[in-house]
Design an enzyme around this catalytic site. Structure first.
Site, PDB file in Angstrom:
ATOM      1  N   ASN A  39      -0.961   2.222   6.016  1.00 59.25           N
ATOM      2  CA  ASN A  39      -0.190   1.193   5.298  1.00 59.25           C
ATOM      3  C   ASN A  39       0.368   0.252   6.352  1.00 59.25           C
ATOM      4  OD1 ASN A  39       1.655  -0.255   3.780  1.00 59.25           O
ATOM      5  ND2 ASN A  39       3.145   1.392   3.727  1.00 59.25           N
ATOM      6  N   GLY A  40       0.089  -1.049   6.201  1.00 57.23           N
ATOM      7  CA  GLY A  40       0.567  -2.027   7.190  1.00 57.23           C
ATOM      8  C   GLY A  40      -0.562  -2.964   7.597  1.00 57.23           C
TER       9      GLY A  40
ATOM     10  N   HIS B  33      24.548 -40.960 -10.748  1.00 57.82           N
ATOM     11  CA  HIS B  33      23.748 -41.823 -11.625  1.00 57.82           C
ATOM     12  C   HIS B  33      23.692 -41.286 -13.058  1.00 57.82           C
ATOM     13  CE1 HIS B  33      22.616 -44.302  -8.244  1.00 57.82           C
ATOM     14  NE2 HIS B  33      22.404 -43.201  -7.564  1.00 57.82           N
TER      15      HIS B  33
ATOM     16  N   GLU C 160      15.714 -23.879  -7.813  1.00 53.81           N
ATOM     17  CA  GLU C 160      15.407 -22.450  -7.877  1.00 53.81           C
ATOM     18  C   GLU C 160      16.657 -21.647  -8.273  1.00 53.81           C
ATOM     19  OE1 GLU C 160      12.896 -20.765  -8.118  1.00 53.81           O
ATOM     20  OE2 GLU C 160      13.407 -18.740  -7.495  1.00 53.81           O
TER      21      GLU C 160
ATOM     22  N   LYS D 232       5.890 -11.678 -16.963  1.00 49.77           N
ATOM     23  CA  LYS D 232       5.674 -11.810 -15.523  1.00 49.77           C
ATOM     24  C   LYS D 232       4.486 -12.713 -15.216  1.00 49.77           C
ATOM     25  CE  LYS D 232       6.633 -10.913 -11.286  1.00 49.77           C
ATOM     26  NZ  LYS D 232       7.761 -11.675 -10.767  1.00 49.77           N
TER      27      LYS D 232
ATOM     28  N   GLU E 128      17.220 -17.851 -16.270  1.00 53.91           N
ATOM     29  CA  GLU E 128      16.312 -16.860 -16.839  1.00 53.91           C
ATOM     30  C   GLU E 128      16.929 -15.488 -16.992  1.00 53.91           C
ATOM     31  OE1 GLU E 128      12.634 -16.480 -14.610  1.00 53.91           O
ATOM     32  OE2 GLU E 128      13.669 -16.845 -12.737  1.00 53.91           O
TER      33      GLU E 128
ATOM     34  N   TRP F  46      -3.087  -2.360  -1.519  1.00 54.46           N
ATOM     35  CA  TRP F  46      -2.741  -3.750  -1.811  1.00 54.46           C
ATOM     36  C   TRP F  46      -3.475  -4.539  -0.751  1.00 54.46           C
ATOM     37  CZ3 TRP F  46      -0.269  -6.354  -5.546  1.00 54.46           C
ATOM     38  CH2 TRP F  46       0.149  -7.652  -5.280  1.00 54.46           C
TER      39      TRP F  46
ATOM     40  N   CYS G 186       0.854  -1.192   0.000  1.00 50.00           N
ATOM     41  CA  CYS G 186       0.000   0.000   0.000  1.00 50.00           C
ATOM     42  C   CYS G 186       0.892   1.245   0.000  1.00 50.00           C
ATOM     43  CB  CYS G 186      -0.938   0.137   1.201  1.00 50.00           C
ATOM     44  SG  CYS G 186      -2.047  -1.249   1.390  1.00 50.00           S
TER      45      CYS G 186
ATOM     46  N   LYS H  34      16.885 -19.317 -11.577  1.00 52.85           N
ATOM     47  CA  LYS H  34      17.230 -17.884 -11.533  1.00 52.85           C
ATOM     48  C   LYS H  34      18.355 -17.581 -12.514  1.00 52.85           C
ATOM     49  CE  LYS H  34      14.491 -16.536 -10.086  1.00 52.85           C
ATOM     50  NZ  LYS H  34      13.376 -17.181  -9.540  1.00 52.85           N
TER      51      LYS H  34
ATOM     52  N   ARG I 239       3.191   0.043  -5.393  1.00 48.32           N
ATOM     53  CA  ARG I 239       2.979  -0.556  -4.075  1.00 48.32           C
ATOM     54  C   ARG I 239       1.617  -1.235  -3.953  1.00 48.32           C
ATOM     55  NH1 ARG I 239       6.660   1.204  -0.362  1.00 48.32           N
ATOM     56  NH2 ARG I 239       5.284   0.588   1.330  1.00 48.32           N
TER      57      ARG I 239
HETATM   58  C1  F6R Z   1      10.624 -17.520 -12.261  1.00 46.30           C
HETATM   59  C2  F6R Z   1       9.232 -17.126 -12.390  1.00 46.30           C
HETATM   60  C3  F6R Z   1       8.283 -18.097 -13.001  1.00 46.30           C
HETATM   61  C4  F6R Z   1       6.967 -18.115 -12.207  1.00 46.30           C
HETATM   62  C5  F6R Z   1       5.929 -18.989 -12.926  1.00 46.30           C
HETATM   63  C6  F6R Z   1       4.651 -19.119 -12.128  1.00 46.30           C
HETATM   64  O1  F6R Z   1      11.390 -16.518 -11.683  1.00 46.30           O
HETATM   65  O2  F6R Z   1       8.853 -16.044 -12.025  1.00 46.30           O
HETATM   66  O3  F6R Z   1       8.823 -19.363 -13.086  1.00 46.30           O
HETATM   67  O4  F6R Z   1       7.229 -18.611 -10.933  1.00 46.30           O
HETATM   68  O5  F6R Z   1       5.643 -18.426 -14.173  1.00 46.30           O
HETATM   69  O6  F6R Z   1       4.062 -17.883 -11.914  1.00 46.30           O
HETATM   70  P1  F6R Z   1       2.996 -17.678 -10.775  1.00 46.30           P
HETATM   71  O7  F6R Z   1       3.694 -17.864  -9.472  1.00 46.30           O
HETATM   72  O8  F6R Z   1       2.509 -16.288 -10.973  1.00 46.30           O
HETATM   73  O9  F6R Z   1       1.934 -18.705 -10.977  1.00 46.30           O
END
Ligand code: F6R
Length: 605
Positions: free
Chosen positions: A105-106, A504, A481, A600, A488, A81, A2, A485, A27
């Protein structure tokens, strides 16, 4: 998250508030609102969704008497938010009592108790928010004391949780009461005589002020055209010169900012849920686990890795059989679904097409479901029987960072919650888990020496024919993970692998050009992973060990702190691998926040 803004002065108050809210839109944008007080009259505007909706409403309805004004007016504004209550106009800030308005906010952790008390005293509530208690509590005291300053002080004394607050009352047309505790707040002197501004971050203030105070926790005060007073000494400073820089709070990339934010957002994720004697989720009924013999988790990408991590925790802590599925695989495998399975989806956006469809399939098969999401009112939250919000705030970097840490913390808490409801955990064990959870924000802090080390390593870890991230137990999903990272944002080939599985097959790749990032926690299977790394070292693989314990055979070493719970080591290592990936990407000159070929929110199959 927020964002809040405030203004006292002779300029066009609605414009200043709206411009400020636009700068704070990152935010949150579930709803927005402003309250303007002029000539002892309040004008209120609220709209669901983005600031543009609020602006449209104001432009249509408000013939601004003050646009050419010489009189003082004041106003407060908010972009939301959602955490408590759906994103509706009723739940949008500012919230009204009888004669005062508040933006906040909080999260007010004890809002339920306060609401009960105030309802008993005759106060009427109209929203489902935690915020509304603030304005009623203020009026409750002010009706008794007839002293707004003392009443504001008494109000904040009663609040538990994190908050920054701006409050205005009809009887004081030139005064804003403010308080900061846990959530950010800046107070600024405007460039014109008597002008005062407030904002949650500095970008709305740039160009409008040359003197600001970044308030510390515990600072409260009163601002008017004649003076700004504080309850303790503060230091005035200046603002950065560029808005872009300000939105990133001085960080080079949103991803970097979001890595640094993790410590704070996991605190938000735990607020009101982590109690002295256990975990409480208002959002779910304990009966959701009745008759459940299995948990099935479904997600994609980073969220899948959080799910895989939690499968170890659910089995270990709550003693429930747990399986994890990649949503796009699950949908077409003709899965056998039985109603004694609890279905959990995990998603930052709540919109990922495959995860959403998987959830619909589970619902159609009669399974009870929970969505662990960051975005309230997203599609998944509307389909699932219950939703637990992760409260990470908006994540702008395409590579997920704080979404993962908040998901993992929420899932860990959920494991402990189920353990308690099912009566399968000794109280000593529960107490030690709760203690560890409380330490999570500390484990997610970014230490300078770790960041510096990753910068230095990024010089060397650029060329070669690939990376293996290896780990065991929950450090295996963490390895996945880490590899994701790196892939990508650096576009280098990387794989996450269970350390014990390397022999293996994949160990055939080992040579000096193969970089192995070994996750070697002190508290979980240390000797086992050590042997696995020794096997790789014997085949000349280049090893970077991430561990609190020095390891002779490592070529490079990122030293994490000694912690006494493996999940705290997990979070420390998470920060290290996020930073390492980011620094390699920077070194390669890539677009860290918007890597090629990605989006995203993946709303297509
Ligand atoms: C990696 C990344 C993607 C998302 C995936 C699922 O950094 O951001 O692998 O994790 O596209 O997205 P959500 O969590 O929005 O379902």
């Amino acid at each position: 998250m927020c964002g809040i803004v405030g203004y006292i002065g002779k300029k066009d108050t609605s414009k200043i508030l709206l411009d400020g809210l636009k700068d704070l839109e990152y935010r949150g944008y579930d709803s927005a609102g402003i309250a303007i007080l002029q000539n002892s009259k309040f004008d209120i505007f609220k709209a669901v969704g983005k600031i543009a909706n609020l602006e449209e409403k104001i432009n249509l309805q408000y013939c601004l008497p003050c646009s050419t004004k010489e009189t003082i007016s004041l106003g407060i504004g908010h972009t939301r938010w959602a955490t408590h209550g759906k994103p509706t106009e009723l739940n949008a800030h500012p919230h009204l009592g009888e004669y005062s308005y508040v933006v906040h906010n909080g999260i007010i952790e004890n809002y339920k108790e306060l609401k009960e008390e105030l309802t008993f005293a005759g106060h009427k509530f109209v929203s489902q928010t935690d915020t509304e208690v603030i304005v009623h509590l203020f009026e409750y005291y002010n009706n008794k004391l007839n002293d707004p300053k003392a009443s504001f002080a008494k109000t904040v004394e009663r609040l538990e949780g994190a908050y920054s607050i701006l409050l205005i009352t009809k009887s004081e047309p030139e005064t804003i009461y403010f308080m900061k505790h846990g959530s950010p707040l800046i107070v600024a002197k405007g460039k014109e005589e008597g002008e005062v501004l407030f904002a949650s971050s500095d970008s709305p203030l740039i160009g409008l002020s040359d003197a600001v105070v970044y308030l510390e926790d515990g600072v409260m005060g009163i601002a008017s055209t004649t003076a700004i007073t504080f309850n303790q000494e503060v230091s005035w400073g200046t603002l950065p010169s560029s808005k872009q820089f300000a939105q990133k709070d001085g960080f080079r990339f949103f991803m970097e900012k979001e890595i640094y934010e993790q410590s704070d957002v996991v605190t938000d994720a735990m607020l009101g849920r982590l109690k002295d004697n256990g975990i409480d989720f208002d959002e779910i009924d304990p009966s959701i686990i009745d008759g459940i013999n299995e948990i099935k988790i479904c997600a994609c990408g980073t969220s899948y890795h959080a799910g895989l991590t939690s499968s170890y925790l659910f089995e270990r802590l709550a003693k429930v059989r747990t399986s994890v599925e990649i949503a796009s695989e699950f949908r077409y495998k003709e899965p056998l679904l039985t109603p004694d399975t609890l279905f959990i989806v995990i998603s930052q956006s709540g919109e990922t097409a495959d995860t959403l469809e998987a959830l619909k399939m589970a619902k159609a098969a009669g399974l009870k479901s929970i969505a662990i999401c960051n975005v309230d009112n997203s599609s998944m939250t509307r389909v699932a029987d219950a939703t637990i919000l992760t409260r990470a705030g908006i994540e702008k970097g395409v590579a997920s960072t704080k979404a993962f840490s908040t998901q993992t913390v929420v899932l860990w808490m959920l494991g402990l919650y189920f353990a308690k409801v099912r009566g399968v955990m000794e109280s000593d064990k529960l107490a030690s888990e709760l203690l560890a959870l409380r330490e999570t924000p500390k484990a997610l802090k970014v230490f300078d020496h770790i960041h510096e080390k990753t910068k230095r390593l990024s010089k060397r870890y650029l060329h070669g024919h690939g990376f293996f991230f290896i780990g065991r137990d929950v450090f295996f999903p963490l390895a996945l993970e880490g590899a994701l990272k790196l892939k990508e944002i650096s576009y280098l080939h990387a794989e996450g692998y269970p350390a014990g599985e390397m022999k293996h097959g994949p160990i055939a790749l080992a040579d000096p050009e193969l970089f192995t990032i070994a996750l070697m926690p002190q508290n979980l299977l240390y000797d086992k992973i050590k042997s696995n790394v020794e096997e790789l070292s014997a085949r000349d693989s280049t090893i970077c060990a991430i561990s609190p314990l020095a390891f002779d055979l490592a070529d490079d070493f990122i030293k994490t702190n000694s912690a006494d719970h493996y999940m705290l080591e997990f979070f420390e290592m998470l920060v290290a691998i996020q930073l390492l990936s980011m620094e390699i990407s920077v070194r390669l000159g890539n677009d860290v926040d918007m890597p090629r070929n990605l989006a995203k929110s993946v709303t297509v199959e």
